[in-house]
Design a protein around this motif. Structure first.
Motif, short mmCIF file in Angstrom:
data_model
loop_
_atom_site.label_atom_id
_atom_site.label_comp_id
_atom_site.label_asym_id
_atom_site.label_seq_id
_atom_site.Cartn_x
_atom_site.Cartn_y
_atom_site.Cartn_z
N ARG A 132 0.86 -1.19 0.00
CA ARG A 132 0.00 0.00 0.00
C ARG A 132 0.89 1.23 0.00
O ARG A 132 1.66 1.43 0.92
N PRO A 133 0.79 2.03 -1.05
CA PRO A 133 1.66 3.20 -1.09
C PRO A 133 1.07 4.39 -0.32
O PRO A 133 -0.14 4.47 -0.14
N ARG A 134 1.95 5.23 0.18
CA ARG A 134 1.52 6.52 0.72
C ARG A 134 2.44 7.55 0.10
O ARG A 134 3.65 7.42 0.20
N SER A 135 1.89 8.52 -0.59
CA SER A 135 2.62 9.51 -1.39
C SER A 135 3.80 8.88 -2.15
O SER A 135 4.95 9.27 -1.98
N GLY A 136 3.48 7.85 -2.93
CA GLY A 136 4.46 7.29 -3.86
C GLY A 136 5.33 6.18 -3.28
O GLY A 136 5.77 5.30 -4.01
N ALA A 137 5.54 6.15 -1.98
CA ALA A 137 6.42 5.13 -1.39
C ALA A 137 5.58 4.22 -0.49
O ALA A 137 4.46 4.57 -0.13
N PRO A 138 6.11 3.03 -0.15
CA PRO A 138 5.35 2.17 0.75
C PRO A 138 5.09 2.87 2.09
O PRO A 138 5.95 3.59 2.58
N SER A 139 3.91 2.65 2.65
CA SER A 139 3.63 3.20 3.97
C SER A 139 4.54 2.52 4.99
O SER A 139 5.15 1.50 4.70
N ARG A 140 4.60 3.10 6.20
CA ARG A 140 5.58 2.63 7.18
C ARG A 140 5.43 1.14 7.49
O ARG A 140 6.41 0.39 7.53
N ALA A 141 4.18 0.68 7.65
CA ALA A 141 3.96 -0.73 8.00
C ALA A 141 4.50 -1.65 6.91
O ALA A 141 5.16 -2.65 7.19
N PHE A 142 4.24 -1.28 5.64
CA PHE A 142 4.72 -2.12 4.54
C PHE A 142 6.24 -2.03 4.42
O PHE A 142 6.91 -3.02 4.13
N GLN A 143 6.78 -0.82 4.63
CA GLN A 143 8.22 -0.65 4.53
C GLN A 143 8.94 -1.54 5.54
O GLN A 143 9.98 -2.12 5.24
N THR A 144 8.34 -1.70 6.71
CA THR A 144 8.96 -2.56 7.73
C THR A 144 9.06 -4.00 7.22
O THR A 144 10.09 -4.66 7.37
N TRP A 145 7.98 -4.49 6.59
CA TRP A 145 8.01 -5.86 6.04
C TRP A 145 9.01 -5.96 4.89
O TRP A 145 9.71 -6.96 4.75
N ILE A 146 9.06 -4.93 4.05
CA ILE A 146 9.99 -4.96 2.91
C ILE A 146 11.43 -4.97 3.41
O ILE A 146 12.26 -5.74 2.93
N ASP A 147 11.70 -4.14 4.44
CA ASP A 147 13.05 -4.13 5.03
C ASP A 147 13.40 -5.52 5.57
O ASP A 147 14.53 -6.00 5.41
N GLN A 148 12.42 -6.16 6.19
CA GLN A 148 12.67 -7.48 6.76
C GLN A 148 12.91 -8.52 5.66
O GLN A 148 13.78 -9.39 5.81
N LEU A 149 12.16 -8.40 4.54
CA LEU A 149 12.40 -9.29 3.40
C LEU A 149 13.83 -9.12 2.91
O LEU A 149 14.56 -10.10 2.70
N GLU A 150 14.25 -7.86 2.73
CA GLU A 150 15.61 -7.61 2.24
C GLU A 150 16.65 -8.21 3.17
O GLU A 150 17.63 -8.81 2.73
N ASP A 151 16.39 -8.06 4.46
CA ASP A 151 17.32 -8.57 5.46
C ASP A 151 17.40 -10.10 5.39
O ASP A 151 18.49 -10.68 5.39
N ASN A 152 16.25 -10.75 5.29
CA ASN A 152 16.22 -12.21 5.20
C ASN A 152 16.82 -12.72 3.89
O ASN A 152 17.47 -13.77 3.87
N VAL A 153 16.60 -11.98 2.82
CA VAL A 153 17.21 -12.37 1.54
C VAL A 153 18.72 -12.30 1.67
O VAL A 153 19.44 -13.23 1.29
N ARG A 154 19.23 -11.22 2.26
CA ARG A 154 20.68 -11.04 2.38
C ARG A 154 21.30 -12.07 3.33
O ARG A 154 22.33 -12.65 3.03
N ARG A 155 20.62 -12.33 4.47
CA ARG A 155 21.23 -13.17 5.50
C ARG A 155 21.02 -14.66 5.24
O ARG A 155 21.87 -15.47 5.57
N ILE A 156 19.85 -15.03 4.66
CA ILE A 156 19.50 -16.45 4.58
C ILE A 156 19.48 -16.97 3.15
O ILE A 156 20.10 -17.98 2.82
N LEU A 157 18.76 -16.25 2.28
CA LEU A 157 18.52 -16.79 0.93
C LEU A 157 19.78 -16.77 0.07
O LEU A 157 20.17 -17.79 -0.50
N LEU A 158 20.41 -15.61 -0.04
CA LEU A 158 21.54 -15.49 -0.96
C LEU A 158 22.73 -16.37 -0.56
O LEU A 158 23.34 -17.01 -1.43
N PRO A 159 23.09 -16.43 0.75
CA PRO A 159 24.20 -17.35 1.10
C PRO A 159 23.89 -18.80 0.71
O PRO A 159 24.76 -19.51 0.21
#
Ligand SMILES: Nc1ncnc2c1ncn2[C@@H]1O[C@H](COP(=O)(O)OP(=O)(O)OP(=O)(O)O)[C@@H](O)[C@H]1O
Ligand SMILES: [Mg+2]
Length: 351
Positions: free
Chosen positions: A234-261
């Motif tokens: 769900r966007p808010r003024s063009g960018a993900p709203s805070r709640a969604f950004q938190t999940w996206i940040d967590q996805l990026e973190d899990n991709v970097r720490r778990i998936l890519l290695p």
């Protein structure tokens, strides 16, 4: 010809929606694209052809002039030990996009799951099952050659079954669609464990003489991770709203720490320069797609991607239409950028 599969065993993360919209965009950019509906739910077939004519439609059931009309019928010679060889599927040429083709799905594909599972476990030791592991790639190759296809895009079911094991293994590239939520984050753990196991299986299978020398030989495989996609925030003024950004940040973190290695250890990553040339950072999404809101219903109604719905299909005028068209333009740009990255990665890796 390059095969790209869209995989996540987590259901409802926009695999089918991405296959349709991204496949359409790749075709708009001049590639001849074959969408393969390998999900027995047949959502992609429904999305492309319209929901009402699916089960009853003669055009995608059985055979016509000796040619199979869907994926199951295409595989039947191998799975039902028919005397006739596998033939190219007579694909559906998609209206309004000359470069786009569909290999329709079939609910009965699910019936082949168990047999294929046994064939893949036994890896060639039972003569009657030897032809199965190589048959799916064989059918795709035949069909792609027949329609002069550049890019095959496979929409997969949400499961960890034998058909998906086979499809991911025989793909040249795979993309992992995700949603910005708890469940997609959880799924990263199992993706990191299952996909490398499939890789190990395929490496054994491709060295197994009985499978290599089968009527439909199991091919040399080298699936590589193209990247992941985050849809439906769900966007808010063009960018993900805070709640969604938190999940996206967590996805990026899990991709970097778990998936890519895990992918690196299993040799599932492209060479670094390929990602660079394509403008892909594997730790970040290739595409980050907001919620289509009301456009998704219109898209399904008219079998047209969200970015190509016309004013009359939208049934809007004036200021409302102008606002919708502005957001359609944003979606067009996002899919266009995503398609450019995919094409650049394919070019850079010589596919
Ligand atoms: N960006 C988006 N905005 C709004 N709705 C979306 C978006 N992407 C997907 N959807 C909707 O979310 C639902 C799930 O999407 P989709 O069917 O593409 O997922 P899937 O991963 O293919 O699911 P399955 O695992 O069942 O095959 C559908 O109803 C689809 O219309
Ligand atoms: Mg789907």
């Amino acid at each position: 010809m390059a095969i790209i599969s869209l995989f996540n065993h987590k259901g409802g993360v926009s695999k089918t929606t991405t296959a349709f919209n991204l496949g359409w965009m790749l075709a708009r950019k001049g590639k001849r694209v074959l969408l393969v509906d390998a999900d027995p739910q047949c959502n992609l077939t429904g999305m492309v052809l319209g929901l009402e004519n699916l089960e009853t439609s003669d055009s995608i059931q059985g055979t016509k002039n000796g040619r199979p009309l869907n994926i199951r019928e295409g595989l039947a010679p191998a799975f039902e030990s028919r005397p006739t060889p596998i033939k190219a599927v007579q694909c559906v040429q998609i209206p309004r996009n000359d470069n786009l083709f569909l290999m329709p799905g079939h609910i009965g594909l699910a019936e082949y799951e168990v047999t294929l599972g046994i064939a893949q476990e036994l890896s060639g030791s039972v003569v009657t099952l030897r032809n199965l592991p190589g048959s799916i790639r064989y059918l795709i190759d035949m069909t792609a050659a027949d329609s002069k296809i550049d890019i095959v895009m496979i929409d997969m079911s949400p499961s960890l079954g034998a058909v998906n094991q086979n499809l991911l293994s025989i793909s040249d590239f795979f993309i992992v669609p995700m949603h910005p939520d708890y469940f997609s984050n959880m799924a990263i753990n199992s993706l990191a464990s299952v996909i490398p196991k499939w890789r190990t299986w395929a490496q054994t299978a491709e060295k197994t003489t009985a499978l290599k020398e089968a009527e439909y030989p199991f091919p040399q495989t080298h699936p590589k991770f193209l990247g992941y996609i985050v849809q439906k925030y769900r966007p808010r003024s063009g960018a993900p709203s805070r709640a969604f950004q938190t999940w996206i940040d967590q996805l990026e973190d899990n991709v970097r720490r778990i998936l890519l290695p895990a992918f690196k250890r299993a040799d599932l990553m492209l060479p670094e320069p390929v990602y660079k040339k394509a403008g892909i950072d594997p730790t970040s999404p290739i595409m980050q797609m907001p919620d289509f809101n009301s456009l998704i219903a219109r898209s399904q109604e008219h079998q047209v991607p969200v970015f190509e719905l016309t004013p009359s299909q939208l049934e809007q005028v004036g200021r409302v239409l102008a606002a919708t068209q502005a957001s359609q333009e944003d979606f067009r740009q996002l899919f266009s950028d995503g398609a450019d990255k995919v094409i650049a990665a394919l070019d850079a890796s010589g596919a």
